[in-house]
Design a protein around this motif. Structure first.
Motif: not given
Ligand SMILES: [Zn+2]
Length: 347
Positions: A56-61, A72-81, A162-169
């Motif tokens: 919902l909020d764009p990431d900061e690069t 920046a790693l985004p916040d987790p999403l709301d599961p229902e959304y 379920f886990g951690h995504g790799v930070q885009l770096r």
């Protein structure tokens, strides 16, 4: 070259969701990189259609002076959304199938996929890029399987249950954080039971090794490249590539220029030769049975020469120029995908 191509990753569903209309995919869409007329021209037989739920909020690069970047790693999403959006995207794919009057098939089995390739029907595999739509008790997994889900990336580049995504770096090793959670390990086992392919692209290195240890099936990275040629956190180290091969799995080479170029820049003025370099590197290190095409059309910046899927034939001709045999080119184009999906869907 009359060899059908399967691609490990596209974000067509994101476009269809934004446009709210799926018919241009069938008739031709001037904005598209993947649609049916382009696919016919480029020899594209089908591939994985990702349901990726936007933040919902764009990431900061952040960029630094040396040309590096970190998103920046985004916040987790709301599961229902996430569930709502993923379901709506999946529905777009199913509508596409029914309105195509037999020219598109959402494949649910290995034999579906084989007949699509034989009969020139475009084969779409429903994939979730990030497991956010799946509830913590895994209660809706069977429902999603019944809907057509056959492939799952446990995470995109953000954390979830379920886990951690790799930070885009860049430059960066893929070791950017923790791996799977307890629920993530349960999800691996549940996908193994149902025959849902697991995708390790976007996992941290620790998460990659968790899946390698737990999963009974060939390890697959649907859209990643060789870290030795482009040191982005999204790419796989030699050790990871060897582990994919040892499991009988494969990596689908990504055309995302930032994950192809040695300097990591997001510049479409990137030669097609770099795709061939990554492909050849993996073929030499891991073996020709363990490399295929991934792409990331509609989801990342593509090299100008491969701007849309009508240009795909050039990759096969490029391989022929580099001395790959007809049999080897067939493996890269679709044979390795067929083998891995056969072993995963119908063990
Ligand atoms: Zn991706």
């Amino acid at each position: 070259m009359d060899i059908p191509i399967l691609l490990g990753h596209n974000d067509v569903l994101l476009r269809l969701e934004r446009e709210g209309d799926h018919l241009p995919f069938l008739l031709g869409d001037p904005e598209a990189q993947v649609d049916l007329p382009l696919a016919r021209r480029g020899g594209l037989g089908g591939g994985f259609f990702a349901a990726w739920v936007p933040d919902l909020d764009p990431d900061e690069t952040y960029y630094d002076d040396s040309g590096g970047y970190a998103i920046a790693l985004p916040d987790p999403l709301d599961p229902e959304y996430a569930f709502e959006v993923a379901l709506s995207m999946s529905d777009k794919l199913l509508q596409l199938e029914s309105d195509s009057l037999g020219s598109v098939c959402v494949v649910r089995s290995w034999s579906d996929l084989v007949s699509c390739l034989e009969e020139d029907v475009f084969a779409a595999i429903l994939h979730f890029e990030g497991a956010e739509p799946i509830d913590s008790g895994l209660r809706n997994l069977e429902e999603l399987y019944a809907l057509g889900l056959r492939s799952l990336g446990l995470v995109w580049s953000r954390p979830n249950l379920f886990g951690h995504g790799v930070q885009l770096r860049f430059p960066s090793s893929p070791d950017t954080g923790p791996g799977l959670t307890r629920r993530g390990r349960e999800l691996v086992r549940a996908c193994n039971e149902l025959g849902i392919m697991l995708d390790v692209s976007h996992l941290t290195e620790e998460g990659f090794w968790d899946v390698a240890y737990l999963s009974r099936y060939p390890l697959v990275a649907t859209h990643s490249n060789a870290h030795a040629l482009c040191p982005s956190s999204r790419n796989l180290t030699d050790e990871q590539l060897r582990a994919l091969a040892d499991s009988g799995g494969l990596v689908g080479i990504s055309f995302s220029v930032a994950d192809l170029r040695p300097d990591g820049e997001d510049d479409p003025d990137t030669p097609l030769e770099l795709v061939l370099d990554h492909l050849e590197y993996v073929a030499e290190l891991a073996g020709i049975d363990h490399v295929a095409l991934g792409s990331d059309y509609e989801g990342a910046t593509m090299p100008e020469e491969l701007w849309d899927t009508s240009e795909l034939g050039q990759v096969l001709w490029g391989l022929a120029d580099r001395g790959f045999s007809h049999e080897e080119i067939e493996k890269v184009a679709h044979g390795n995908w067929l083998r891995v999906l056969g072993e995963t869907w119908e063990p």
